[in-house]
Design a protein around this motif. Structure first.
Motif, PDB file in Angstrom:
ATOM      1  N   ASP A 556      32.162 -36.768  19.602  1.00 31.08           N
ATOM      2  CA  ASP A 556      31.458 -36.271  20.789  1.00 31.08           C
ATOM      3  C   ASP A 556      32.114 -35.026  21.365  1.00 31.08           C
ATOM      4  O   ASP A 556      31.962 -34.715  22.548  1.00 31.08           O
ATOM      5  N   ASP A 557      32.892 -34.303  20.557  1.00 27.20           N
ATOM      6  CA  ASP A 557      33.537 -33.088  21.048  1.00 27.20           C
ATOM      7  C   ASP A 557      32.493 -32.121  21.578  1.00 27.20           C
ATOM      8  O   ASP A 557      31.384 -32.003  21.034  1.00 27.20           O
ATOM      9  N   LYS A 558      32.872 -31.403  22.644  1.00 28.52           N
ATOM     10  CA  LYS A 558      31.961 -30.423  23.223  1.00 28.52           C
ATOM     11  C   LYS A 558      31.989 -29.109  22.458  1.00 28.52           C
ATOM     12  O   LYS A 558      31.008 -28.360  22.461  1.00 28.52           O
ATOM     13  N   ARG A 559      33.124 -28.805  21.846  1.00 31.42           N
ATOM     14  CA  ARG A 559      33.273 -27.522  21.143  1.00 31.42           C
ATOM     15  C   ARG A 559      33.699 -27.770  19.702  1.00 31.42           C
ATOM     16  O   ARG A 559      34.394 -28.742  19.410  1.00 31.42           O
ATOM     17  N   ALA A 560      33.273 -26.880  18.827  1.00 33.63           N
ATOM     18  CA  ALA A 560      33.693 -26.950  17.429  1.00 33.63           C
ATOM     19  C   ALA A 560      35.051 -26.291  17.269  1.00 33.63           C
ATOM     20  O   ALA A 560      35.378 -25.318  17.960  1.00 33.63           O
ATOM     21  N   THR A 561      35.861 -26.799  16.346  1.00 32.57           N
ATOM     22  CA  THR A 561      37.176 -26.223  16.062  1.00 32.57           C
ATOM     23  C   THR A 561      37.103 -25.410  14.774  1.00 32.57           C
ATOM     24  O   THR A 561      36.360 -25.745  13.847  1.00 32.57           O
ATOM     25  N   ARG A 562      37.892 -24.332  14.731  1.00 32.07           N
ATOM     26  CA  ARG A 562      37.923 -23.462  13.556  1.00 32.07           C
ATOM     27  C   ARG A 562      38.647 -24.185  12.430  1.00 32.07           C
ATOM     28  O   ARG A 562      39.746 -24.695  12.609  1.00 32.07           O
ATOM     29  N   LEU A 563      38.021 -24.215  11.239  1.00 35.07           N
ATOM     30  CA  LEU A 563      38.609 -24.929  10.101  1.00 35.07           C
ATOM     31  C   LEU A 563      39.354 -23.988   9.170  1.00 35.07           C
ATOM     32  O   LEU A 563      40.400 -24.339   8.640  1.00 35.07           O
ATOM     33  N   THR A 564      38.843 -22.767   8.911  1.00 30.94           N
ATOM     34  CA  THR A 564      39.454 -21.824   7.978  1.00 30.94           C
ATOM     35  C   THR A 564      39.809 -20.539   8.696  1.00 30.94           C
ATOM     36  O   THR A 564      39.269 -20.233   9.771  1.00 30.94           O
ATOM     37  N   SER A 565      40.716 -19.756   8.070  1.00 31.40           N
ATOM     38  CA  SER A 565      41.158 -18.497   8.667  1.00 31.40           C
ATOM     39  C   SER A 565      40.156 -17.391   8.374  1.00 31.40           C
ATOM     40  O   SER A 565      39.288 -17.506   7.512  1.00 31.40           O
ATOM     41  N   ALA A 566      40.341 -16.258   9.090  1.00 27.78           N
ATOM     42  CA  ALA A 566      39.409 -15.135   8.972  1.00 27.78           C
ATOM     43  C   ALA A 566      39.575 -14.377   7.669  1.00 27.78           C
ATOM     44  O   ALA A 566      38.723 -13.551   7.334  1.00 27.78           O
ATOM     45  N   GLN A 777      11.356 -40.268  18.785  1.00 22.83           N
ATOM     46  CA  GLN A 777      11.828 -38.997  19.321  1.00 22.83           C
ATOM     47  C   GLN A 777      13.170 -38.709  18.657  1.00 22.83           C
ATOM     48  O   GLN A 777      14.212 -39.159  19.111  1.00 22.83           O
ATOM     49  N   PRO A 778      13.181 -37.985  17.535  1.00 19.31           N
ATOM     50  CA  PRO A 778      14.390 -37.939  16.689  1.00 19.31           C
ATOM     51  C   PRO A 778      15.535 -37.108  17.244  1.00 19.31           C
ATOM     52  O   PRO A 778      16.661 -37.252  16.783  1.00 19.31           O
ATOM     53  N   ARG A 779      15.300 -36.228  18.207  1.00 18.54           N
ATOM     54  CA  ARG A 779      16.370 -35.328  18.649  1.00 18.54           C
ATOM     55  C   ARG A 779      17.485 -36.126  19.319  1.00 18.54           C
ATOM     56  O   ARG A 779      17.244 -36.926  20.229  1.00 18.54           O
ATOM     57  N   VAL A 780      18.743 -35.916  18.875  1.00 19.25           N
ATOM     58  CA  VAL A 780      19.905 -36.604  19.419  1.00 19.25           C
ATOM     59  C   VAL A 780      20.799 -35.656  20.198  1.00 19.25           C
ATOM     60  O   VAL A 780      21.227 -35.944  21.305  1.00 19.25           O
ATOM     61  N   ARG A 781      21.046 -34.474  19.617  1.00 15.44           N
ATOM     62  CA  ARG A 781      22.015 -33.572  20.236  1.00 15.44           C
ATOM     63  C   ARG A 781      21.815 -32.176  19.693  1.00 15.44           C
ATOM     64  O   ARG A 781      21.394 -32.012  18.539  1.00 15.44           O
ATOM     65  N   THR A 782      22.096 -31.155  20.491  1.00 19.40           N
ATOM     66  CA  THR A 782      22.038 -29.758  20.053  1.00 19.40           C
ATOM     67  C   THR A 782      23.444 -29.184  20.080  1.00 19.40           C
ATOM     68  O   THR A 782      24.164 -29.306  21.086  1.00 19.40           O
ATOM     69  N   LEU A 783      23.852 -28.556  18.954  1.00 20.63           N
ATOM     70  CA  LEU A 783      25.212 -28.054  18.787  1.00 20.63           C
ATOM     71  C   LEU A 783      25.237 -26.531  18.922  1.00 20.63           C
ATOM     72  O   LEU A 783      24.186 -25.872  18.964  1.00 20.63           O
ATOM     73  N   PRO A 784      26.443 -25.938  18.936  1.00 22.52           N
ATOM     74  CA  PRO A 784      26.546 -24.468  19.012  1.00 22.52           C
ATOM     75  C   PRO A 784      25.856 -23.806  17.826  1.00 22.52           C
ATOM     76  O   PRO A 784      25.474 -24.437  16.857  1.00 22.52           O
ATOM     77  N   ARG A 785      25.756 -22.501  17.900  1.00 27.41           N
ATOM     78  CA  ARG A 785      25.071 -21.727  16.870  1.00 27.41           C
ATOM     79  C   ARG A 785      25.930 -21.639  15.604  1.00 27.41           C
ATOM     80  O   ARG A 785      27.156 -21.588  15.668  1.00 27.41           O
ATOM     81  N   GLY A 786      25.260 -21.584  14.438  1.00 28.72           N
ATOM     82  CA  GLY A 786      25.942 -21.456  13.157  1.00 28.72           C
ATOM     83  C   GLY A 786      24.919 -21.432  12.034  1.00 28.72           C
ATOM     84  O   GLY A 786      23.708 -21.416  12.265  1.00 28.72           O
ATOM     85  N   VAL A 787      25.414 -21.415  10.794  1.00 27.00           N
ATOM     86  CA  VAL A 787      24.550 -21.473   9.615  1.00 27.00           C
ATOM     87  C   VAL A 787      25.154 -22.472   8.634  1.00 27.00           C
ATOM     88  O   VAL A 787      26.304 -22.872   8.765  1.00 27.00           O
ATOM     89  N   ASN A 788      24.332 -22.865   7.656  1.00 20.31           N
ATOM     90  CA  ASN A 788      24.775 -23.716   6.550  1.00 20.31           C
ATOM     91  C   ASN A 788      25.437 -25.002   7.024  1.00 20.31           C
ATOM     92  O   ASN A 788      26.580 -25.310   6.674  1.00 20.31           O
ATOM     93  N   PRO A 789      24.770 -25.821   7.832  1.00 18.47           N
ATOM     94  CA  PRO A 789      25.394 -27.078   8.266  1.00 18.47           C
ATOM     95  C   PRO A 789      25.571 -28.034   7.094  1.00 18.47           C
ATOM     96  O   PRO A 789      24.793 -28.047   6.142  1.00 18.47           O
TER      97      PRO A 789
END
Length: 792
Positions: A556-566, A777-789
């Motif tokens: 239930d984290d509010k924010r995503a954490t960075r997994l890989t470096s730039a 009503q299938p919607r559960v949660r909306t997450l931050p923006r991104g691609v390729n989930p």
């Protein structure tokens, strides 16, 4: 005085008292001496010189050194080999000259000269006045090098005189060689009496060849004849012959017999390698005809005597319309249709059961009864908290619910202290409501508790009556209403210590509250619909379209954490056994890499231009698109990927949960194609089959072994929305449910849970919506923006 006169043998000039001639020739070999007459010496003019050839050319065979100079030269050679003649050129003129030497009488490709151009000084002067040349004669090994005697002339041409100044003839004998090629056809002949085979022999030698064609039966059973058996074939020509193989005796009722014949040809006593042909002798009547007639008669008799009725077809899982079509094909009809609540995982309006069962015998025209799945019927759970177990059971029965007391041995006078589901919640009709009850042993305490519970029930019942319709015949509600004042008094008495207080969890808690200290009016049943859902997977991984980094959202984290470096630009992550697989974009390369679970280690496993990897934990194989083809490799033991065949470009692979098949989109994005995964070498797979078509398909993922979620557009270029598909027995998919409001570009699935990336662009970031496909009503949660989930 003695006078010495010497005549030059070269130029015939007489030299007096001199050992050398004016031409430079030495004359002192022989002396002629005479006594001089008295007086002055008399000069005698030389005799006129004979004409001298300006250029001298001689030929000799180096293999015949004993031959005299100027002897005729005659050499022989086998085509394909070479022979050498030595030519000597001497400049007997008075000027320096350049000579060109050539061979006449032979094609230019047959001869070469080591130095076809020579530069010579005059004879008798200093420097080279003669030179030996090697003339190589090498006719090619072709039929054009005809065997026989070829007259040859070696010619010397002076460049200063611009004419031929010397020519010497020679003879070249080209020896014969043999080269023949035989062809026989056909390799197999069928016949009842005889078989004919054509033989063609080509003469590629340089002399006419006498050819004999010979044919032999390997088992010496068949008479074999050749016509003609002997023929002389000119150079470069082809002779034909006919081999006739006759049957030794007729066949009536037998299987065909093969007679094998070896055919050779003989030239100059040497036989060629045999070529084998086969004459298959057929019977006049098929060998199986008597047996077939007997079997046919027995079959007809069995059909007439044992006319079998049809079997009941399998109808489970089909719709009613599909079942009707199947039954009509079998000569049966649809019987009684009953309905039952659909179990979990079963689609509504599909057949749950049938009678008779599939495979049973049935007479044509008889009906087949079916049971069809229907949606569960729900009703609102009434409040029974504080009532006796008997009153609560009666109230639940009126609302069409069963009850399940805890403990099960409770008496009818025990009091309900909790209920599940909560009051006002929807619940399937006929299902039990769990009641937690308590025995109040004290008479006074029990009376006070009953009065207080009646007051609570009256209050709750009044609120329920205000918020929604009253169930007819609800005796519990009437009793609660009539005793509301008593309940209020009891609660007041309890507050002063004259009676036990009702526990704080006695009243039903509103959504979002932990507990209620006092009874409160309940909300409308429509406002209290349960939003319970199965627990989401532990984490979701997605990529940043701009940063190229991977991010992970856990629980239930509010924010995503960075997994890989730039420093790594990554796309399209997918979960594997010990981390993730992804596409690393660098320069013009799109290599496949593995990423450790903590994101610190990125290891290349395959170079190329890869897109959209997908992993099957069942098979341990990673599928990806490379060069518009589906390619497969093992990420734990990376070898060169193997690619599956396809009739057109494919994209976006998705493994079935059981690992037996892979879905891909076709190049036009208007069809779902399915590969059957047989083994780990994709190059051995068969071409895919189309299992679903639509105007536009953006993405497809498996929910379970028979259901797929897709993003489809109703027309080309239109916005794609979520659609659930189900698989029929023939392997094709059909639409089961649409969600027009849920639009986007790509999907990821983990069982019933789907991650939908919104937006209509293949590469831009978009909000990621988490869905439960089992919910209305299938919607559960909306997450931050991104691609390729990807669930991970």
């Amino acid at each position: 005085m003695a006078v010495t006169e010497l005549e030059c043998p070269k130029c015939a000039t007489v030299a007096i008292n001199s050992d050398f001639c004016s031409c430079g020739e030495y004359l002192g070999w022989e002396l002629t001496t005479s006594e001089a007459t008295e007086g002055a010496a008399e000069y005698r003019a030389p005799a006129p010189a004979a004409p001298r050839v300006s250029t001298l050319l001689t030929l000799r065979d180096p293999a015949r050194e004993a031959d005299d100079a100027g002897a005729d030269v005659s050499v022989s050679v086998l085509p394909g080999e070479a022979v050498t003649v030595i030519a000597t050129v001497r400049n007997q003129g008075e000027i320096v000259d350049t000579y060109d030497v050539r061979v006449e009488g032979l094609p230019d490709s047959w001869w070469t000269i080591t130095s076809p151009t020579v530069f010579l000084n005059p004879w008798g002067s200093s420097g080279d006045y003669e030179q030996e040349l090697q003339v190589h004669l090498h006719p090619p090994r072709t039929s054009g090098s005809v065997a026989g005697v070829w007259p040859v002339t070696v010619v010397v041409r002076s460049r200063s005189l611009v004419e031929d100044v010397a020519a010497v003839p020679a003879t070249l004998t080209v020896r014969p060689f043999t080269h023949t090629v035989m062809g026989v056809g056909p390799e197999r002949r069928h016949g009842r009496r005889h078989g004919r085979f054509e033989v063609a022999v080509a003469n590629h030698g340089n002399a006419p060849a006498a050819i004999f064609v010979i044919a032999r039966d390997t088992e010496a059973r068949c008479p074999v004849s050749v016509a003609p058996a002997h023929v002389t074939v000119p150079i470069g020509a082809t002779a034909t012959a006919l081999v006739l193989v006759a049957a030794p005796r007729p066949l009536w009722f037998k299987q065909p017999i093969d007679h094998r014949v070896d055919i050779v040809h003989r030239v100059d006593g040497v036989e060629s390698a045999p070529q084998r042909v086969a004459f298959r002798q057929k019977p006049w009547l098929p060998w199986w005809l008597p047996t077939a007639i007997a079997l046919l008669a027995a079959f007809v008799a069995a059909i007439l005597l044992l006319r079998r009725d049809p079997e009941v077809p399998k109808l489970k899982g089909d719709t009613v319309a599909e079942a009707r079509v199947v039954l009509e094909k079998k000569g049966l009809k649809l019987g009684q249709t009953t309905y039952a609540t659909a179990p979990a995982g079963v689609l509504v309006n599909t057949i749950l059961d049938q009678a008779p069962a599939a495979g049973d015998d049935i007479v044509k025209g008889e009906p087949v009864n079916i049971t069809v799945a229907k949606a569960a019927q729900t009703a609102t759970v009434p409040p029974v908290h504080g009532l006796s177990l008997a009153a609560a059971a009666a109230k639940l029965k009126t609302a069409r619910f069963a009850h399940d007391p805890q403990p099960s041995a409770a008496g009818d006078d025990w009091v309900v202290i909790r209920q599940d589901p909560a009051p006002g919640a929807p619940h399937e009709v006929g299902k039990p409501v769990t009641l937690a009850v308590e025995n109040r042993a004290s008479t006074a305490g029990a009376a006070a508790l009953a009065a207080g519970a009646a007051g609570v029930a009256g209050t709750v019942g009044a609120a329920a009556a205000t918020a929604g319709p009253t169930v007819p015949g609800d005796a519990g509600s009437s009793a609660a209403t009539s005793t509301g004042a008593t309940g209020a008094a009891a609660m007041t008495s309890g507050a002063t210590g004259t009676a036990p207080a009702i526990p704080t969890d006695a009243a039903p808690a509103a959504d979002g509250d932990d507990a209620a200290a006092t009874p409160t009016p309940t909300a409308s049943p429509s406002a209290r619909v349960s939003k319970a859902t199965a627990k989401l997977p532990a984490s979701l991984v997605f990529a940043g379209a701009t940063s190229g980094q991977l991010y992970r959202l856990t629980g239930d984290d509010k924010r995503a954490t960075r997994l890989t470096s730039a420093k790594h630009f990554l796309e399209a992550p997918t979960r594997i056994d010990d981390g993730f697989a992804a596409v690393q974009v660098a320069d013009d390369s799109r290599r496949l890499v593995t990423v450790s679970d903590d994101g610190k280690t990125v290891t290349p496993i395959a170079e190329g231009t890869f897109h959209h990897p997908a992993y099957s934990p069942v098979r341990g194989l990673l599928a990806a698109i490379s060069g518009d083809r589906l390619c497969v490799l093992d990420p734990q033991d990376p070898q060169a990927p193997t690619c599956a065949p396809a009739k057109s470009a494919v994209g976006r692979p998705a493994w079935a949960p059981d690992g037996r098949s892979v879905l891909v989109l076709d190049g036009d994005a208007d069809a779902l194609l399915s590969y059957t995964a047989r083994g780990g070498d994709a190059s051995q797979w068969k071409t895919p089959k189309a299992v679903y078509r639509a105007a536009g398909i953006r993405s497809a993922v498996w929910i379970d072994d028979d259901r797929v979620a897709v993003l489809v557009a109703d027309h080309r270029g239109g916005e794609a929305h979520l659609r659930l598909l189900t698989r029929a027995a023939n392997g094709r998919f059909s639409a089961a449910k649409d969600f027009p409001a849920l639009t986007g570009h790509e999907l990821a699935a983990a069982g019933r849970h789907v991650a939908l990336r919104r937006g209509d662009d293949a590469t831009d970031d978009g909000p990621i919506v988490l869905l439960d496909t089992r919910r209305s009503q299938p919607r559960v949660r909306t997450l931050p923006r991104g691609v390729n989930p990807a669930w991970g």
